[in-house]
Write a protein that holds these residues in place. Structure first.
Motif, PDB file in Angstrom:
ATOM      1  N   VAL A 154       4.473  -9.393   2.882  1.00 16.28           N
ATOM      2  CA  VAL A 154       3.917  -8.385   1.908  1.00 16.28           C
ATOM      3  C   VAL A 154       4.876  -7.666   1.574  1.00 16.28           C
ATOM      4  O   VAL A 154       4.929  -7.323   0.443  1.00 16.28           O
ATOM      5  CB  VAL A 154       2.787  -7.811   2.771  1.00 16.28           C
ATOM      6  CG1 VAL A 154       2.376  -6.313   1.867  1.00 16.28           C
ATOM      7  CG2 VAL A 154       1.509  -8.752   3.054  1.00 16.28           C
ATOM      8  N   ARG A 155       5.659  -7.254   2.468  1.00 14.51           N
ATOM      9  CA  ARG A 155       6.930  -6.208   1.995  1.00 14.51           C
ATOM     10  C   ARG A 155       7.718  -6.898   1.080  1.00 14.51           C
ATOM     11  O   ARG A 155       8.382  -6.200   0.096  1.00 14.51           O
ATOM     12  CB  ARG A 155       7.810  -5.739   3.186  1.00 14.51           C
ATOM     13  CG  ARG A 155       6.901  -4.735   4.120  1.00 14.51           C
ATOM     14  CD  ARG A 155       7.815  -4.217   5.264  1.00 14.51           C
ATOM     15  NE  ARG A 155       8.317  -5.074   6.045  1.00 14.51           N
ATOM     16  CZ  ARG A 155       7.748  -5.424   7.264  1.00 14.51           C
ATOM     17  NH1 ARG A 155       6.440  -4.751   7.488  1.00 14.51           N
ATOM     18  NH2 ARG A 155       8.069  -6.149   8.070  1.00 14.51           N
ATOM     19  N   THR A 189       5.552  -3.108  -6.913  1.00 11.61           N
ATOM     20  CA  THR A 189       4.235  -2.513  -6.606  1.00 11.61           C
ATOM     21  C   THR A 189       3.352  -3.155  -5.267  1.00 11.61           C
ATOM     22  O   THR A 189       4.124  -4.136  -4.859  1.00 11.61           O
ATOM     23  CB  THR A 189       3.056  -2.787  -7.602  1.00 11.61           C
ATOM     24  OG1 THR A 189       2.008  -1.793  -7.373  1.00 11.61           O
ATOM     25  CG2 THR A 189       2.566  -4.071  -7.772  1.00 11.61           C
ATOM     26  N   GLU A 190       2.617  -2.426  -4.511  1.00 16.04           N
ATOM     27  CA  GLU A 190       2.126  -2.888  -3.382  1.00 16.04           C
ATOM     28  C   GLU A 190       1.206  -4.175  -3.652  1.00 16.04           C
ATOM     29  O   GLU A 190       0.460  -4.035  -4.574  1.00 16.04           O
ATOM     30  CB  GLU A 190       1.183  -1.603  -2.632  1.00 16.04           C
ATOM     31  CG  GLU A 190       2.070  -0.600  -2.144  1.00 16.04           C
ATOM     32  CD  GLU A 190       2.947  -0.938  -1.054  1.00 16.04           C
ATOM     33  OE1 GLU A 190       2.427  -1.743  -0.275  1.00 16.04           O
ATOM     34  OE2 GLU A 190       4.004  -0.326  -0.926  1.00 16.04           O
ATOM     35  N   GLN A 236      -1.500  -6.879  -2.017  1.00 13.90           N
ATOM     36  CA  GLN A 236      -2.201  -7.032  -0.664  1.00 13.90           C
ATOM     37  C   GLN A 236      -1.981  -8.322   0.024  1.00 13.90           C
ATOM     38  O   GLN A 236      -1.602  -9.559  -0.586  1.00 13.90           O
ATOM     39  CB  GLN A 236      -3.740  -7.009  -1.102  1.00 13.90           C
ATOM     40  CG  GLN A 236      -4.280  -5.785  -2.033  1.00 13.90           C
ATOM     41  CD  GLN A 236      -4.172  -4.739  -1.150  1.00 13.90           C
ATOM     42  OE1 GLN A 236      -4.488  -4.755   0.331  1.00 13.90           O
ATOM     43  NE2 GLN A 236      -3.595  -3.572  -1.335  1.00 13.90           N
ATOM     44  N   GLU A 237      -2.409  -8.497   1.404  1.00 11.84           N
ATOM     45  CA  GLU A 237      -1.990  -9.702   2.345  1.00 11.84           C
ATOM     46  C   GLU A 237      -2.652 -10.944   1.582  1.00 11.84           C
ATOM     47  O   GLU A 237      -2.148 -12.022   1.927  1.00 11.84           O
ATOM     48  CB  GLU A 237      -2.503  -9.282   3.447  1.00 11.84           C
ATOM     49  CG  GLU A 237      -1.657 -10.352   4.721  1.00 11.84           C
ATOM     50  CD  GLU A 237      -1.969 -10.094   6.169  1.00 11.84           C
ATOM     51  OE1 GLU A 237      -2.177 -10.968   6.811  1.00 11.84           O
ATOM     52  OE2 GLU A 237      -2.061  -8.956   6.035  1.00 11.84           O
ATOM     53  N   ARG A 261      13.770  -5.868   5.155  1.00 15.73           N
ATOM     54  CA  ARG A 261      12.118  -6.129   4.900  1.00 15.73           C
ATOM     55  C   ARG A 261      11.760  -6.736   5.901  1.00 15.73           C
ATOM     56  O   ARG A 261      10.506  -6.868   6.133  1.00 15.73           O
ATOM     57  CB  ARG A 261      12.127  -6.939   3.666  1.00 15.73           C
ATOM     58  CG  ARG A 261      12.871  -6.471   2.466  1.00 15.73           C
ATOM     59  CD  ARG A 261      12.472  -5.138   1.839  1.00 15.73           C
ATOM     60  NE  ARG A 261      13.297  -4.539   0.724  1.00 15.73           N
ATOM     61  CZ  ARG A 261      13.365  -3.625   0.262  1.00 15.73           C
ATOM     62  NH1 ARG A 261      12.196  -2.824   0.309  1.00 15.73           N
ATOM     63  NH2 ARG A 261      14.254  -3.237  -0.692  1.00 15.73           N
ATOM     64  N   SER A 312       5.835  -7.545  -2.522  1.00 12.14           N
ATOM     65  CA  SER A 312       5.839  -6.022  -2.848  1.00 12.14           C
ATOM     66  C   SER A 312       7.226  -5.457  -3.380  1.00 12.14           C
ATOM     67  O   SER A 312       7.224  -5.172  -4.679  1.00 12.14           O
ATOM     68  CB  SER A 312       5.602  -4.965  -1.758  1.00 12.14           C
ATOM     69  OG  SER A 312       4.017  -5.434  -1.444  1.00 12.14           O
ATOM     70  N   HIS A 313       8.059  -6.028  -2.963  1.00 11.67           N
ATOM     71  CA  HIS A 313       9.610  -5.629  -3.288  1.00 11.67           C
ATOM     72  C   HIS A 313       9.880  -6.265  -4.924  1.00 11.67           C
ATOM     73  O   HIS A 313      10.346  -5.714  -5.775  1.00 11.67           O
ATOM     74  CB  HIS A 313      10.627  -5.941  -2.361  1.00 11.67           C
ATOM     75  CG  HIS A 313      11.959  -5.696  -2.878  1.00 11.67           C
ATOM     76  ND1 HIS A 313      12.778  -4.596  -3.060  1.00 11.67           N
ATOM     77  CD2 HIS A 313      12.773  -6.684  -3.346  1.00 11.67           C
ATOM     78  CE1 HIS A 313      13.721  -4.742  -3.667  1.00 11.67           C
ATOM     79  NE2 HIS A 313      14.095  -6.363  -3.886  1.00 11.67           N
ATOM     80  N   ASP A 332       3.253  -9.647   7.700  1.00 19.10           N
ATOM     81  CA  ASP A 332       3.657  -8.423   7.290  1.00 19.10           C
ATOM     82  C   ASP A 332       5.137  -8.391   6.291  1.00 19.10           C
ATOM     83  O   ASP A 332       5.290  -7.482   5.360  1.00 19.10           O
ATOM     84  CB  ASP A 332       3.725  -7.264   8.469  1.00 19.10           C
ATOM     85  CG  ASP A 332       4.496  -7.841   9.528  1.00 19.10           C
ATOM     86  OD1 ASP A 332       5.043  -8.884   9.606  1.00 19.10           O
ATOM     87  OD2 ASP A 332       5.072  -6.850  10.359  1.00 19.10           O
TER      88      ASP A 332
END
Length: 201
Positions: free
Chosen positions: A66-67, A75-76, A78-79, A141, A70-71, A63
């Protein structure tokens, strides 16, 4: 483990993570890893060879990875996205690169190998001359773990202790035979007699 080897990596990780993630960082936990290293999530490994030998592992829980990805992507993510692994490898590369610059200034010379995704569940155990240090960097994060296992290579350790190691013999080279040593001794005796003005037999 000597802190003069580890401190550049601590400083580099603190600077790279704080700047890249736009948040303060702190070392939440630091411990010696006596057993085999257990991977926590998405991990990147960098191997060092030369005056210093060993490896650096940057490890993020899924997790957290992923954060972080994404940072950096804005944008988001996916794992399952490959961008997550690429991000962790790039962070490990930046941290190691900054630390290497500091160690080069101290006179060390070594090669940094490209980062690889560390997929094994377990890493190598500590050995008699290589101890593994694990530290946790706490960020906004999530927590990021860095596993450092370094040592001076054999010749570097000997030079620091003032020990002269035997030279490696060229493959195929042979020691002088007894007859060759005897001929050399006779030649040296003849030269000594000539210098002394005595007849040479």
């Amino acid at each position: 483990m000597r802190m003069d080897l580890i401190q550049p990596f601590i400083n580099a990780a603190d600077a790279v993570l704080a700047q890249g993630l736009d948040c303060p960082t702190s070392i939440g936990n630091l411990s010696m890893e006596e057993e085999a290293y257990r991977r926590k999530g998405v991990a990147a490994e960098i191997i060092l060879t030369g005056d210093i030998e060993g490896r650096i592992i940057l490890d993020l829980a899924p997790d957290t990875a992923v954060r972080v990805a994404s940072h950096f992507a804005g944008t988001e993510v996916q794992e399952s996205d490959d961008l997550i692994r690429e991000t962790v490898c790039e962070l490990a590369n930046q941290i190691t690169g900054n630390a290497v610059t500091a160690l080069n200034d101290q006179g060390f010379h070594f090669r940094v190998h490209p980062p690889l995704v560390h997929t094994s569940e377990h890493g190598a155990k500590s050995s008699e001359d290589t101890e593994a240090l694990v530290m946790c960097f706490e960020t906004a994060r999530g927590c990021m773990f860095m596993n450092i296992a370094l040592r001076y290579n054999r010749r570097r350790r000997a030079s620091r202790r003032g020990v002269r190691l035997p030279r490696r013999r060229t493959p195929g080279a042979q020691r002088p035979s007894d007859a060759a040593r005897a001929r050399g001794a006779r030649r040296r005796r003849r030269r000594g007699r000539r210098r002394a003005g005595r007849p040479v037999s």
